[in-house]
Design a protein around this motif. Structure first.
Motif, PDB file in Angstrom:
ATOM      1  N   MET A   1      11.417 -13.924 -73.496  1.00 14.08           N
ATOM      2  CA  MET A   1      12.547 -14.570 -72.847  1.00 14.08           C
ATOM      3  C   MET A   1      12.496 -14.313 -71.352  1.00 14.08           C
ATOM      4  O   MET A   1      12.440 -13.168 -70.908  1.00 14.08           O
ATOM      5  CB  MET A   1      13.872 -14.033 -73.396  1.00 14.08           C
ATOM      6  CG  MET A   1      15.098 -14.657 -72.760  1.00 14.08           C
ATOM      7  SD  MET A   1      16.632 -14.012 -73.447  1.00 14.08           S
ATOM      8  CE  MET A   1      16.602 -12.346 -72.799  1.00 14.08           C
ATOM      9  N   ASN A  23      16.451 -13.045 -65.458  1.00  9.56           N
ATOM     10  CA  ASN A  23      15.207 -12.300 -65.263  1.00  9.56           C
ATOM     11  C   ASN A  23      14.644 -12.486 -63.866  1.00  9.56           C
ATOM     12  O   ASN A  23      13.936 -11.613 -63.354  1.00  9.56           O
ATOM     13  CB  ASN A  23      14.166 -12.747 -66.293  1.00  9.56           C
ATOM     14  CG  ASN A  23      14.644 -12.507 -67.701  1.00  9.56           C
ATOM     15  OD1 ASN A  23      15.225 -13.383 -68.312  1.00  9.56           O
ATOM     16  ND2 ASN A  23      14.424 -11.311 -68.229  1.00  9.56           N
ATOM     17  N   ILE A 216      22.741 -19.157 -68.784  1.00 13.14           N
ATOM     18  CA  ILE A 216      22.077 -17.931 -69.228  1.00 13.14           C
ATOM     19  C   ILE A 216      22.494 -17.598 -70.659  1.00 13.14           C
ATOM     20  O   ILE A 216      21.661 -17.221 -71.496  1.00 13.14           O
ATOM     21  CB  ILE A 216      22.392 -16.771 -68.267  1.00 13.14           C
ATOM     22  CG1 ILE A 216      21.732 -17.026 -66.905  1.00 13.14           C
ATOM     23  CG2 ILE A 216      21.921 -15.440 -68.846  1.00 13.14           C
ATOM     24  CD1 ILE A 216      22.087 -16.013 -65.844  1.00 13.14           C
ATOM     25  N   GLU A 217      23.773 -17.741 -70.970  1.00  9.62           N
ATOM     26  CA  GLU A 217      24.253 -17.451 -72.323  1.00  9.62           C
ATOM     27  C   GLU A 217      23.586 -18.356 -73.353  1.00  9.62           C
ATOM     28  O   GLU A 217      23.118 -17.889 -74.403  1.00  9.62           O
ATOM     29  CB  GLU A 217      25.771 -17.624 -72.379  1.00  9.62           C
ATOM     30  CG  GLU A 217      26.365 -17.356 -73.749  1.00  9.62           C
ATOM     31  CD  GLU A 217      27.870 -17.579 -73.781  1.00  9.62           C
ATOM     32  OE1 GLU A 217      28.484 -17.311 -74.825  1.00  9.62           O
ATOM     33  OE2 GLU A 217      28.429 -18.043 -72.762  1.00  9.62           O
ATOM     34  N   ARG A 220      19.784 -17.528 -73.660  1.00  8.00           N
ATOM     35  CA  ARG A 220      19.554 -16.285 -74.405  1.00  8.00           C
ATOM     36  C   ARG A 220      19.773 -16.495 -75.902  1.00  8.00           C
ATOM     37  O   ARG A 220      19.014 -15.966 -76.721  1.00  8.00           O
ATOM     38  CB  ARG A 220      20.493 -15.194 -73.885  1.00  8.00           C
ATOM     39  CG  ARG A 220      20.061 -14.599 -72.549  1.00  8.00           C
ATOM     40  CD  ARG A 220      21.075 -13.602 -72.054  1.00  8.00           C
ATOM     41  NE  ARG A 220      20.627 -12.950 -70.816  1.00  8.00           N
ATOM     42  CZ  ARG A 220      21.439 -12.346 -69.960  1.00  8.00           C
ATOM     43  NH1 ARG A 220      22.745 -12.300 -70.203  1.00  8.00           N
ATOM     44  NH2 ARG A 220      20.951 -11.780 -68.871  1.00  8.00           N
ATOM     45  N   ARG A 221      20.799 -17.248 -76.243  1.00  5.75           N
ATOM     46  CA  ARG A 221      21.069 -17.508 -77.659  1.00  5.75           C
ATOM     47  C   ARG A 221      19.898 -18.264 -78.294  1.00  5.75           C
ATOM     48  O   ARG A 221      19.454 -17.932 -79.400  1.00  5.75           O
ATOM     49  CB  ARG A 221      22.360 -18.308 -77.804  1.00  5.75           C
ATOM     50  CG  ARG A 221      22.728 -18.615 -79.249  1.00  5.75           C
ATOM     51  CD  ARG A 221      24.008 -19.420 -79.353  1.00  5.75           C
ATOM     52  NE  ARG A 221      25.156 -18.659 -78.885  1.00  5.75           N
ATOM     53  CZ  ARG A 221      25.894 -18.977 -77.829  1.00  5.75           C
ATOM     54  NH1 ARG A 221      25.594 -20.055 -77.126  1.00  5.75           N
ATOM     55  NH2 ARG A 221      26.929 -18.259 -77.476  1.00  5.75           N
ATOM     56  N   ALA A 224      16.788 -16.015 -78.580  1.00  8.23           N
ATOM     57  CA  ALA A 224      16.945 -15.057 -79.672  1.00  8.23           C
ATOM     58  C   ALA A 224      16.662 -15.720 -81.014  1.00  8.23           C
ATOM     59  O   ALA A 224      16.004 -15.139 -81.891  1.00  8.23           O
ATOM     60  CB  ALA A 224      18.351 -14.473 -79.656  1.00  8.23           C
TER      61      ALA A 224
END
Length: 235
Positions: A1, A23, A216-217, A220-221, A224
């Motif tokens: 990620m 990042n 970003i949320e 990231r989800r 993942a």
């Protein structure tokens, strides 16, 4: 990620975005871009970042000496090179940015149409024998006269089906990404990283911190979920 928020040009906004822990952030040194930043402002932004956030300098057809000087003066952790032709200065760069490295040091950006990835294949064949090859390929939509930040989307189907993941460097997806579609894009393309500029702006060159947080949320989800079924390549 790996999530990069590109085109930061204001120290106060950069500090707010840094709290969201992307990042990497991108600092654009292309004078014709609305997101262009001076070296002095870039240094202020870099000095405000936590050590784990990589600062990537974005350049278009630059001389290697200018890139090296900017890396050192601004404390950059990586460079992203856009080129109007097949040649670039990426292979001429030494390890000046390694001191600050928390991600890919040398990113070669490509702008592709909807038909094929021949430009990437041809570049890879030349680049892999150079002393300093690219650590990652960033792929954006091809818009004549533009070098990113257009909000136009590259073909996800093309990248999903034609990108040689086992052979080429890790893929960074750019072009037309927004909080509303980044999850779908990650699921469809399975990139190693994503890059956004205009998709998190309230107006050209002005970042909207709330949009950045949502982007970003969602990224990231999606990453993942992706990583729960497969492990992407790392540079």
């Amino acid at each position: 990620m790996w999530i990069k928020i590109c085109g930061l040009n204001d120290p106060a906004t950069a500090r707010a975005i840094a709290e969201l822990r992307p990042n990497a952030v991108g600092l654009n040194f292309y004078e014709k871009s609305v997101r262009c930043v001076s070296q002095d402002i870039a240094r202020q932004i870099v000095d405000s970042l936590p050590a784990e956030i990589q600062a990537v300098g974005v350049f278009v057809d630059p001389a290697a000496a200018f890139v090296q000087q900017t890396v050192i003066r601004c404390g950059l952790g990586g460079v992203q090179i856009h080129a109007s032709g097949p040649s670039d200065s990426l292979s001429e760069l030494n390890d000046a940015s390694q001191e600050y490295n928390t991600g890919p040091v040398r990113i070669r950006a490509f702008h592709v149409g909807s038909h094929d990835l021949n430009v990437l294949a041809e570049y890879f064949d030349r680049d892999r024998v150079r002393p300093f090859p690219a650590d990652a390929f960033l792929v954006d939509a091809q818009i004549d006269g533009k070098f990113g930040g257009t909000g136009k989307m590259v073909s996800w189907d093309l990248l999903r089906n034609e990108y040689r993941r086992q052979e080429w460097p890790p893929l960074i997806l750019a072009g037309g990404l927004r909080p509303e579609n980044v999850g779908e894009a990650i699921e469809a393309v399975r990139p190693w990283g994503v890059d956004v500029a205009s998709g998190v702006e309230s107006s050209p060159g002005i970042k909207d911190v709330a949009l950045v947080a949502r982007f970003i949320e969602e990224a990231r989800r999606a990453f993942a979920k992706l990583e729960s079924t497969q492990k992407p390549a790392t540079p």
